[in-house]
Design an enzyme around this catalytic site. Sequence first.
Site, PDB file in Angstrom:
ATOM      1  N   LYS A  76       0.863  -1.175   0.000  1.00  0.00           N
ATOM      2  CA  LYS A  76       0.000   0.000   0.000  1.00  0.00           C
ATOM      3  C   LYS A  76       0.907   1.234   0.000  1.00  0.00           C
ATOM      4  O   LYS A  76       1.938   1.255   0.690  1.00  0.00           O
ATOM      5  CB  LYS A  76      -0.885  -0.019   1.255  1.00  0.00           C
ATOM      6  N   SER A 151      -9.773   2.020   2.839  1.00  0.00           N
ATOM      7  CA  SER A 151      -8.872   2.780   2.004  1.00  0.00           C
ATOM      8  C   SER A 151      -7.834   1.939   1.254  1.00  0.00           C
ATOM      9  O   SER A 151      -7.266   2.418   0.283  1.00  0.00           O
ATOM     10  CB  SER A 151      -8.118   3.782   2.877  1.00  0.00           C
ATOM     11  N   SER A 175     -10.093  -0.343   7.010  1.00  0.00           N
ATOM     12  CA  SER A 175      -9.457  -0.147   5.698  1.00  0.00           C
ATOM     13  C   SER A 175      -8.768  -1.367   5.112  1.00  0.00           C
ATOM     14  O   SER A 175      -8.366  -1.342   3.940  1.00  0.00           O
ATOM     15  CB  SER A 175      -8.440   1.004   5.774  1.00  0.00           C
TER      16      SER A 175
END
Lengths: 483, 478
Positions: A76, A151, A175
């Site tokens: 990420k 997210s 997330s």
Amino acid sequence: MHTLSIGELAQKLAAKQISSLELTDHFLERLSRLNPALNAVITPTVDLARAQAAAADRRRSAGESGPLLGIPLIHKDIFCTEGVRTSCGSRMLDNFVSPYDATVVSRLRCAGAVMLGKSNMDEFAMGSSNETSYYGPVKNPWDLTKVPGGSSGGSAAALAAGLAAFATGTDTGGSIRQPAALTGVVGFKPTYGRVSRYGMIAFASSLDQAGTFTRSAQDAAIVLQAMAGFDPKDSTSVDRPVPDYQGLLGAPLKGLKIGLLQEFFEGLDERNGALIHAALAEFRKLGATTCEVSLPNLPLSVPTYYVVAPAECSSNLSRFDGVRFGYRCEDPKDLMDLYKRSRGEGFGAEVKRRIMTGTYVLSAGYYDAYYLKAQKIRQLITDDFRRAFESVDMLIGPTTPTPAFAIGAKVDDPITMYLNDIYTIGANLAGLPAVSLPCGFVDSLPMGLQLVGPHFAEDSLLNAAHGYQQVTDWHRRTPAGYA
Amino acid sequence: MEWEVVIGLEIHAQLATRTKIFSGSATAYGAPPNTQANLVDLGYPGVLPVLNAEAVRMAVKFGLAVGASIAHRSVFARKNYFYPDLPKGYQISQFELPVVSGGTLSIMLEDGSTKTIGITRAHLEEDAGKSLHEGLASATGIDLNRAGTPLLEIVSEPDMRSAKEAVAYMKKMHTLVRYLEICDGNMQEGSFRCDANVSVRPKGQEKFGTRAELKNINSFRFVEKAIHYEVARQIDLIESGGKVVQETRLYDSDKGETRSMRSKEEANDYRYFPDPDLLPLEIEPAFIESVRDTLPELPDAKAARFAADYGLSAYDSGVLASSRELAAFFEEVVAAAGAANAKPAANWIMGDFSASLNRDALDLAAAPVSSAALAGLLHRIADNTISGKMAKDVFEIMWSEGSGADAVIQARGLTQITDTGAIEKAIDECMAANPKQLADYRAGKDKLFGFFVGQVMKATQGKANPAQLNELLKKKLG
């Protein structure tokens, strides 16, 4: 090859049936071909990946082995990666090349994992649909008109589409678990403090926790093993031995006590509820017992979260001021202009909304009514969980209220968007480990069930998840076109 | 109307740790800009603070020295504001739960009495960086070497009633932190600085007046001047019908005045909240005891001992005890010269010795006359080898040549003449050479006694024992 588990790939690598470089090239080819439609990866690191793969192959030739040696992953873009742009999904850091590696990144690199690139994400991890990214929304491989969740939507979509063997994520209010559920993969959020936050760009420091996206609970155990552990650079990481997660898998589930989170089933979509009940039936077949459990303060978790998280974010994001790194506006006329325009132009709407909310709740005269009260409720929620774990080993419920929704459907309605995290936020507020597992489909879109355990019960959560995956195959489903 | 001044001080003492409070960067002063600032100090994305245990130990040491209570649990909080020399956009400090609270410090007033000043609290925090303007045409430079340097902010009660008391308190605190070896006390480098809260009220009124906070005071002299200026300003303002407003005022040492920085209305809302990156600081009783074991003899105790053991005055004891190094030097001299020489030792150290250090701008450690050498000189005075007057010259030579008293005395033949016959001979010669003065003296001009002392001293090159000379001269002159 891209649908195989880490364990299966590791066997092929160990048996020299394939090299890490070949495996890496396979994923890189998929990435270049499939990513444009998905927008899951914003910074592919092709040369670095091939160099790391070659290095992994050399390490293997030199006699080294390990479950992650030569296994390709995607990070990420919230994790700092030395020499590689680390944007956090924001224009603010579009030009930011990190001078150092996050602890998660260096640990996985030491374990021999190969970084293919950095994944798209909601800006500064603020969002539940991946639509707040400066780099545009990520598409859900199960249906390109749908969001992948957020997210960590880029990591989830990339794994679901077979662009890597696993991916990293962070979970502040869901997330990891929410996008994992919406893309049909396993998302694991460890106990707060189990994995170092050093080098992970902070959104809400008391809630942020790094975790994994994998194809199975077993893979999650392998990756977590490499990521977890005390880090002297993070005062909130916990100095406590890391158990042998993979070695503990396979223990019988007989006698396991699973509590149904009553509050999560109220008003739940029937089809969603049916999937959870079907999963419960599987657990019971494995010898687990189930009962209903109530956490009376849990319904307060969304409003509590939306005070605590913005408060911390408003302070954490102050360092993005256009002075030392990141975006700086053109020709600032004075210091105030530099601050206002750099931040005004560098941050997106959702980030600004949360900074303003957070600034407000910490202001003189409002602190007690909002921030302090939210912290008290947070304690009540934590106490609810503690009491529940006196009678059950873990809790079960849905991960999300609905399957993936259409891109654009909720962007203008932040409150509806925030309610997406209604089932996941509790674990963050209480700092508990939780996992989302694929458990079926609604409207041909994947759904997830969530298991939440007591602090540091990663091993028993992984074992229960693994047991469930031994008798079901939801986690083996692949979206059409990505098989 | 008669006014009473009310003063409270906030002293910032930079803790003498090797590394910063939340990062591993060095804290040394004077390095080229930004060479002692790592990613944590620069507030880079993703970095985290880790508390320096040494800073905590020093704070605890301070707390014990002022008889304060040490919090079992204290909390670091973020003080949020934007400024270019504050990289994170917040300062990590302590707000609601400081590590040290409720101590006292006694100061000596001019009339010799003592007064106890309350210490409200002392908390740990990080310093900010510096903005630089010199040598930069139309830009401002930022030096983050100082960012993250540990500070102990020591907040007093509003117990001081004059600028003099404030200075005495600040000096005493300065002595204490150096005694404890937790701060180098270097005020030029900003290691020890203070803000003063100043207000006035009609004498007899219980309620405090509205206060102004004076910032940026970095010398004892400036504290006194800034407070004087501010008190006069407030009294003038009130007496001419105005009102003091609560505000922060900057002391300008060049102009000798204070001027408004911001009023209460314009004051920043710092939005303090507990720093989620740092766990609450928990201090075990065993740790506190281990720190207590390292406490040195404190200035007040030392001064009391000097007075009791050596018969020194309260003032002399206080001066010698005001610096740990000076006190140690005194004790070394006494150890070598004997307790009987304690008073002369004190006089020499506070007199010629300190004057010479000041004149040559030397630190005690660099003094060319060692404690053993000074003791040697005291021995020669005590055994009458030289007179006190000659000793001053011998000391000067010892200071400039770095040699011992005996070597100087021998090399220059400075041995005092104590032989009665020799002194008598010199007296006789002087009387013979000055018949007019002798006649005048004998006619009643007593003042001429001094003339003869001078003549004999001149003739003996100052070596005649003064006491013997006096006695013999009196006899001879009749």
